[in-house]
Design a protein around this motif. Sequence first.
Motif, PDB file in Angstrom:
ATOM      1  N   ARG A   3       0.823  -1.203   0.000  1.00  0.00           N
ATOM      2  CA  ARG A   3       0.000   0.000   0.000  1.00  0.00           C
ATOM      3  C   ARG A   3       0.863   1.261   0.000  1.00  0.00           C
ATOM      4  NH1 ARG A   3      -4.084  -2.434   4.508  1.00  0.00           N
ATOM      5  NH2 ARG A   3      -5.600  -3.389   3.081  1.00  0.00           N
ATOM      6  N   ALA A   4       1.993   1.214   0.665  1.00  0.00           N
ATOM      7  CA  ALA A   4       2.865   2.388   0.759  1.00  0.00           C
ATOM      8  C   ALA A   4       3.629   2.638  -0.531  1.00  0.00           C
ATOM      9  CB  ALA A   4       3.842   2.217   1.916  1.00  0.00           C
ATOM     10  N   ASN A   5       4.054   1.553  -1.197  1.00  0.00           N
ATOM     11  CA  ASN A   5       4.954   1.696  -2.341  1.00  0.00           C
ATOM     12  C   ASN A   5       4.322   1.354  -3.689  1.00  0.00           C
ATOM     13  OD1 ASN A   5       7.233   2.265  -0.599  1.00  0.00           O
ATOM     14  ND2 ASN A   5       7.211   0.096  -0.071  1.00  0.00           N
ATOM     15  N   GLY A   6       3.130   0.775  -3.669  1.00  0.00           N
ATOM     16  CA  GLY A   6       2.496   0.382  -4.918  1.00  0.00           C
ATOM     17  C   GLY A   6       2.941  -0.973  -5.420  1.00  0.00           C
ATOM     18  N   ALA A   7       4.180  -1.355  -5.109  1.00  0.00           N
ATOM     19  CA  ALA A   7       4.723  -2.653  -5.526  1.00  0.00           C
ATOM     20  C   ALA A   7       5.893  -2.992  -4.614  1.00  0.00           C
ATOM     21  CB  ALA A   7       5.189  -2.608  -6.974  1.00  0.00           C
ATOM     22  N   VAL A   8       6.167  -4.282  -4.485  1.00  0.00           N
ATOM     23  CA  VAL A   8       7.291  -4.725  -3.667  1.00  0.00           C
ATOM     24  C   VAL A   8       7.750  -6.077  -4.185  1.00  0.00           C
ATOM     25  CG1 VAL A   8       5.867  -5.888  -1.935  1.00  0.00           C
ATOM     26  CG2 VAL A   8       8.089  -4.976  -1.283  1.00  0.00           C
ATOM     27  N   SER A   9       9.038  -6.336  -4.103  1.00  0.00           N
ATOM     28  CA  SER A   9       9.573  -7.613  -4.561  1.00  0.00           C
ATOM     29  C   SER A   9       9.527  -8.639  -3.428  1.00  0.00           C
ATOM     30  CB  SER A   9      11.007  -7.450  -5.043  1.00  0.00           C
ATOM     31  OG  SER A   9      11.877  -7.178  -3.957  1.00  0.00           O
ATOM     32  N   ARG A  39      -0.420 -10.698  -7.419  1.00  0.00           N
ATOM     33  CA  ARG A  39       0.943 -11.213  -7.599  1.00  0.00           C
ATOM     34  C   ARG A  39       1.491 -10.802  -8.952  1.00  0.00           C
ATOM     35  NH1 ARG A  39       1.134 -17.361  -7.063  1.00  0.00           N
ATOM     36  NH2 ARG A  39      -0.996 -17.218  -7.891  1.00  0.00           N
ATOM     37  N   ARG A  40       2.768 -10.535  -8.989  1.00  0.00           N
ATOM     38  CA  ARG A  40       3.496 -10.304 -10.226  1.00  0.00           C
ATOM     39  C   ARG A  40       4.745 -11.159 -10.180  1.00  0.00           C
ATOM     40  NH1 ARG A  40      -0.600  -8.475 -11.601  1.00  0.00           N
ATOM     41  NH2 ARG A  40      -1.068  -6.433 -12.525  1.00  0.00           N
ATOM     42  N   HIS A  41       5.397 -11.328 -11.338  1.00  0.00           N
ATOM     43  CA  HIS A  41       6.615 -12.135 -11.375  1.00  0.00           C
ATOM     44  C   HIS A  41       7.661 -11.527 -10.447  1.00  0.00           C
ATOM     45  CE1 HIS A  41       9.496 -14.940 -13.164  1.00  0.00           C
ATOM     46  NE2 HIS A  41      10.360 -13.944 -13.123  1.00  0.00           N
ATOM     47  N   GLY A  42       7.975 -12.218  -9.366  1.00  0.00           N
ATOM     48  CA  GLY A  42       8.993 -11.747  -8.437  1.00  0.00           C
ATOM     49  C   GLY A  42       8.515 -10.742  -7.420  1.00  0.00           C
ATOM     50  N   GLY A  43       7.195 -10.528  -7.333  1.00  0.00           N
ATOM     51  CA  GLY A  43       6.737  -9.536  -6.378  1.00  0.00           C
ATOM     52  C   GLY A  43       5.229  -9.455  -6.291  1.00  0.00           C
ATOM     53  N   ALA A  44       4.714  -8.329  -5.766  1.00  0.00           N
ATOM     54  CA  ALA A  44       3.290  -8.108  -5.598  1.00  0.00           C
ATOM     55  C   ALA A  44       2.988  -6.633  -5.781  1.00  0.00           C
ATOM     56  CB  ALA A  44       2.831  -8.573  -4.218  1.00  0.00           C
ATOM     57  N   VAL A  45       1.759  -6.345  -6.252  1.00  0.00           N
ATOM     58  CA  VAL A  45       1.335  -4.960  -6.487  1.00  0.00           C
ATOM     59  C   VAL A  45      -0.067  -4.781  -5.941  1.00  0.00           C
ATOM     60  CG1 VAL A  45       2.736  -4.770  -8.576  1.00  0.00           C
ATOM     61  CG2 VAL A  45       0.338  -5.486  -8.760  1.00  0.00           C
ATOM     62  N   LEU A  46      -0.505  -3.521  -5.868  1.00  0.00           N
ATOM     63  CA  LEU A  46      -1.880  -3.238  -5.467  1.00  0.00           C
ATOM     64  C   LEU A  46      -2.840  -3.800  -6.508  1.00  0.00           C
ATOM     65  CD1 LEU A  46      -1.663   0.447  -4.194  1.00  0.00           C
ATOM     66  CD2 LEU A  46      -2.129  -1.598  -2.826  1.00  0.00           C
ATOM     67  N   PRO A  47      -3.986  -4.313  -6.088  1.00  0.00           N
ATOM     68  CA  PRO A  47      -4.933  -4.878  -7.061  1.00  0.00           C
ATOM     69  C   PRO A  47      -5.599  -3.802  -7.897  1.00  0.00           C
ATOM     70  CG  PRO A  47      -5.913  -4.854  -4.884  1.00  0.00           C
ATOM     71  CD  PRO A  47      -4.480  -4.419  -4.709  1.00  0.00           C
ATOM     72  N   GLY A  48      -5.838  -4.135  -9.191  1.00  0.00           N
ATOM     73  CA  GLY A  48      -6.552  -3.227 -10.074  1.00  0.00           C
ATOM     74  C   GLY A  48      -5.709  -2.035 -10.478  1.00  0.00           C
ATOM     75  N   GLY A  49      -6.251  -1.220 -11.393  1.00  0.00           N
ATOM     76  CA  GLY A  49      -5.583   0.014 -11.791  1.00  0.00           C
ATOM     77  C   GLY A  49      -4.614  -0.154 -12.926  1.00  0.00           C
ATOM     78  N   PHE A  50      -3.963  -1.287 -13.027  1.00  0.00           N
ATOM     79  CA  PHE A  50      -3.000  -1.526 -14.089  1.00  0.00           C
ATOM     80  C   PHE A  50      -3.340  -2.838 -14.790  1.00  0.00           C
ATOM     81  CE2 PHE A  50      -0.728   1.217 -11.164  1.00  0.00           C
ATOM     82  CZ  PHE A  50      -0.203   2.179 -12.024  1.00  0.00           C
ATOM     83  N   THR A  51      -3.105  -2.852 -16.076  1.00  0.00           N
ATOM     84  CA  THR A  51      -3.442  -4.025 -16.862  1.00  0.00           C
ATOM     85  C   THR A  51      -2.534  -5.188 -16.532  1.00  0.00           C
ATOM     86  OG1 THR A  51      -4.203  -2.620 -18.659  1.00  0.00           O
ATOM     87  CG2 THR A  51      -3.686  -4.878 -19.217  1.00  0.00           C
ATOM     88  N   ARG A  52      -3.139  -6.366 -16.396  1.00  0.00           N
ATOM     89  CA  ARG A  52      -2.345  -7.569 -16.192  1.00  0.00           C
ATOM     90  C   ARG A  52      -1.628  -7.950 -17.482  1.00  0.00           C
ATOM     91  NH1 ARG A  52      -3.232 -11.269 -12.097  1.00  0.00           N
ATOM     92  NH2 ARG A  52      -4.788 -10.706 -10.548  1.00  0.00           N
ATOM     93  N   GLU A  53      -0.514  -8.612 -17.334  1.00  0.00           N
ATOM     94  CA  GLU A  53       0.219  -9.079 -18.497  1.00  0.00           C
ATOM     95  C   GLU A  53      -0.301 -10.453 -18.911  1.00  0.00           C
ATOM     96  OE1 GLU A  53       4.819  -9.391 -19.949  1.00  0.00           O
ATOM     97  OE2 GLU A  53       4.341 -10.050 -17.938  1.00  0.00           O
TER      98      GLU A  53
END
Length: 312
Positions: A3-9, A39-53
């Motif tokens: 929540r603080a950084n938008g994404a984290v590894s 979840r993202r490859h190697g990390g995690a992000v906030l849900p929604g807002g950005f298109t999934r790959e």
Amino acid sequence: MVRANGAVSLRELARVVQTSEVTVRRDVRALEAEGLLDRRHGGAVLPGGFTRESGFPQKSHLATAEKTAIADVAASLVEEGEAVVVGAGTTTQELARRLARVPGLTVVTNSLLVAQALAHANRVEVVMTGGTLRGSNYALVGSGAEQSLQGLRVSRAFLSGSGLTAERGLSTSNMLSASVDRALVQAAAEVVVLADHTKLGTDTMFQTVPTDVMTRLVTDEPPPHDDRAATELQALADQGVQITVAGTAVASGGGHGGGAGGDGMQGRRPRRESPLPVQRRGGPTAQLRSAPASLLEQQAGERARVADMRRR
């Protein structure tokens, strides 16, 4: 932290909470099931807002005709004996198949699919980066890939991505892929972005090519009802990006249909690309839907050059 950084590894999470990446990965999976993060490859992000790959199998079946037309135009920009870098992606894979016919070419790539397309090409040298294989798009990523590009200098970089906007430029959903793409950009004197209309106006998490770094965009004609894509094209042109539209007619009014070099393109698909020369930054606003006769004559000359290259 997300929540603080938008994404984290995952590595950073494991360090902060003083546990293993295996444990962190399990907990991230549980948090995703609750809808608290993605979840993202190697990390995690906030849900929604950005298109999934999307995965490679899904991407390879999207906008196939448009990607073929874009690849045809992009290949016409490459001269015999050049050295270029080609990034990973389904559109760049199509480009590589056409570059196999350009003699004396040197291609630097982090994509196994690009290398495979060029593996049996006569008089084409393929240089691959090092790195760790990312299986979802068959690309080499990580510090090994980035370090192998240090000190490299080529004439052009051809890159694709997950999204393209005038505000942020080209972007992708994966942090490791984005880092390698930025290293590819640093190695090139010019940057050519290959993006079909489905990516225009789409914003994804990691920026790879800022708009002011893009030399040229090769894309296809957006459908008449796609106002978002058309708006992004005009905004990119206004910021000084040279835009070339492949595979469909450029003019929706009377700009190209009756002029010299128009070739009766209005209302049907031409066989070759339709370049859209625009003014560089500081010049008059680029006109996306019309061009003076002198520019149309330049287009006719470019089409003749493309046809000559294809015959060779």
